[in-house]
Design an enzyme around this catalytic site. Structure first.
Site, PDB file in Angstrom:
ATOM      1  N   ASN A  50       0.838  -1.211   0.000  1.00 39.54           N
ATOM      2  CA  ASN A  50       0.000   0.000   0.000  1.00 39.54           C
ATOM      3  C   ASN A  50       0.866   1.252   0.000  1.00 39.54           C
ATOM      4  O   ASN A  50       1.986   1.275   0.522  1.00 39.54           O
ATOM      5  CB  ASN A  50      -1.044   0.001   1.127  1.00 39.54           C
ATOM      6  CG  ASN A  50      -0.493  -0.161   2.524  1.00 39.54           C
ATOM      7  OD1 ASN A  50       0.546  -0.771   2.734  1.00 39.54           O
ATOM      8  ND2 ASN A  50      -1.195   0.389   3.490  1.00 39.54           N
ATOM      9  N   GLU A  52       0.433   5.293   0.585  1.00 37.17           N
ATOM     10  CA  GLU A  52      -0.456   6.368   1.048  1.00 37.17           C
ATOM     11  C   GLU A  52       0.057   7.723   0.605  1.00 37.17           C
ATOM     12  O   GLU A  52       1.176   7.854   0.091  1.00 37.17           O
ATOM     13  CB  GLU A  52      -0.593   6.274   2.571  1.00 37.17           C
ATOM     14  CG  GLU A  52      -1.218   4.944   2.979  1.00 37.17           C
ATOM     15  CD  GLU A  52      -1.507   4.809   4.458  1.00 37.17           C
ATOM     16  OE1 GLU A  52      -1.011   5.636   5.268  1.00 37.17           O
ATOM     17  OE2 GLU A  52      -2.255   3.868   4.809  1.00 37.17           O
ATOM     18  N   CYS A  61      -4.290   0.836  -2.402  1.00 38.11           N
ATOM     19  CA  CYS A  61      -4.129  -0.412  -1.654  1.00 38.11           C
ATOM     20  C   CYS A  61      -3.068  -1.306  -2.291  1.00 38.11           C
ATOM     21  O   CYS A  61      -2.798  -1.241  -3.506  1.00 38.11           O
ATOM     22  CB  CYS A  61      -5.433  -1.200  -1.634  1.00 38.11           C
ATOM     23  SG  CYS A  61      -6.759  -0.428  -0.702  1.00 38.11           S
ATOM     24  N   GLU A  63      -3.278  -4.473  -2.982  1.00 37.52           N
ATOM     25  CA  GLU A  63      -3.813  -5.373  -4.015  1.00 37.52           C
ATOM     26  C   GLU A  63      -3.818  -4.699  -5.381  1.00 37.52           C
ATOM     27  O   GLU A  63      -3.464  -5.311  -6.391  1.00 37.52           O
ATOM     28  CB  GLU A  63      -5.245  -5.798  -3.668  1.00 37.52           C
ATOM     29  CG  GLU A  63      -5.360  -6.656  -2.434  1.00 37.52           C
ATOM     30  CD  GLU A  63      -5.581  -5.843  -1.172  1.00 37.52           C
ATOM     31  OE1 GLU A  63      -5.010  -4.723  -1.044  1.00 37.52           O
ATOM     32  OE2 GLU A  63      -6.315  -6.324  -0.301  1.00 37.52           O
ATOM     33  N   CYS A  94     -10.497  -4.735   0.236  1.00 39.84           N
ATOM     34  CA  CYS A  94     -11.592  -3.759   0.328  1.00 39.84           C
ATOM     35  C   CYS A  94     -12.496  -3.893  -0.905  1.00 39.84           C
ATOM     36  O   CYS A  94     -12.149  -4.558  -1.889  1.00 39.84           O
ATOM     37  CB  CYS A  94     -11.039  -2.337   0.448  1.00 39.84           C
ATOM     38  SG  CYS A  94     -10.494  -1.629  -1.118  1.00 39.84           S
ATOM     39  N   CYS A  97     -10.941  -2.909  -4.262  1.00 41.34           N
ATOM     40  CA  CYS A  97      -9.971  -3.894  -4.761  1.00 41.34           C
ATOM     41  C   CYS A  97     -10.672  -5.150  -5.260  1.00 41.34           C
ATOM     42  O   CYS A  97     -10.229  -5.761  -6.234  1.00 41.34           O
ATOM     43  CB  CYS A  97      -8.956  -4.242  -3.683  1.00 41.34           C
ATOM     44  SG  CYS A  97      -7.793  -2.891  -3.399  1.00 41.34           S
TER      45      CYS A  97
HETATM   46  N1  THU Z   1      -5.340  -1.451   2.632  1.00 41.55           N
HETATM   47  C1  THU Z   1      -4.769  -2.277   1.710  1.00 41.55           C
HETATM   48  O1  THU Z   1      -3.714  -1.966   1.140  1.00 41.55           O
HETATM   49  N2  THU Z   1      -5.392  -3.438   1.432  1.00 41.55           N
HETATM   50  C2  THU Z   1      -6.498  -3.909   2.076  1.00 41.55           C
HETATM   51  O2  THU Z   1      -6.961  -5.010   1.783  1.00 41.55           O
HETATM   52  C3  THU Z   1      -7.131  -3.094   3.116  1.00 41.55           C
HETATM   53  C4  THU Z   1      -6.597  -1.727   3.279  1.00 41.55           C
HETATM   54  C5  THU Z   1      -4.620  -0.221   3.001  1.00 41.55           C
HETATM   55  C6  THU Z   1      -5.228   1.056   2.549  1.00 41.55           C
HETATM   56  C7  THU Z   1      -4.619   2.031   3.548  1.00 41.55           C
HETATM   57  O3  THU Z   1      -3.312   2.390   3.094  1.00 41.55           O
HETATM   58  C8  THU Z   1      -4.479   1.206   4.814  1.00 41.55           C
HETATM   59  O4  THU Z   1      -4.538  -0.145   4.402  1.00 41.55           O
HETATM   60  C9  THU Z   1      -5.538   1.469   5.847  1.00 41.55           C
HETATM   61  O5  THU Z   1      -6.803   1.366   5.307  1.00 41.55           O
END
Ligand code: THU
Length: 140
Positions: A50, A52, A61, A63, A94, A97
């Protein structure tokens, strides 16, 4: 899209290990929630973490970054995805994704493992039933 053969146990273990290792590269200074993902696409593994941003909605994310790596390498058939995160329970992809994964493998296996080793598995079509897809609309 046709259903693929079930990934082997060995492939699944390699995939989870790849997700676990790329999780170390996550850039998640805002949530502090580090996620690694790996997709098995046409027998090869592509990874993503991920990423940000100070402008929170621009975050991506793990994925979706793994899917982008597979597509950039010319692989569009995804057989499985693995996710590794640090929550107590395995983290499911999520909703956004799930939709992006569906585009490249509606029947794919989804495996999620916690950093402590607790594992869950689903099929993507269980997590996203009645998905919106190319056949859901008529192109002009
Ligand atoms: N996130 C993912 O990368 N994958 C998931 O399956 C759930 C959430 C990340 C998004 C964000 O950077 C952090 O987790 C918190 O939501």
């Amino acid at each position: 899209m046709s259903r693929r053969a079930e990934p082997s146990r060995e492939d699944i273990e390699r995939l989870v290990a790849a997700a676990r290792s790329v999780r170390r590269r996550a850039y998640a200074p805002y949530s502090g929630f580090h996620v690694g993902a790996a997709v098995l696409a046409e027998g090869r593994i592509y990874r993503g973490a991920n990423l940000e941003n100070a402008s929170y909605p621009l975050s991506v994310c793990a994925e979706r970054n793994a899917v982008a790596a597979a597509v950039a390498a010319g692989r569009r058939r995804i057989e499985a995805v693995a996710v590794v995160a640090g929550d107590e329970e395995p983290t499911p992809p999520c909703g956004g994704c799930r939709q992006v994964l569906h585009e490249f493998g509606p029947g794919m296996l989804v495996v999620s493992e916690t950093t402590a080793g607790r594992r869950a598995r689903w099929r993507l079509d269980e997590l996203l039933p009645a998905a919106f897809e190319a056949s859901s609309f008529v192109r002009p």
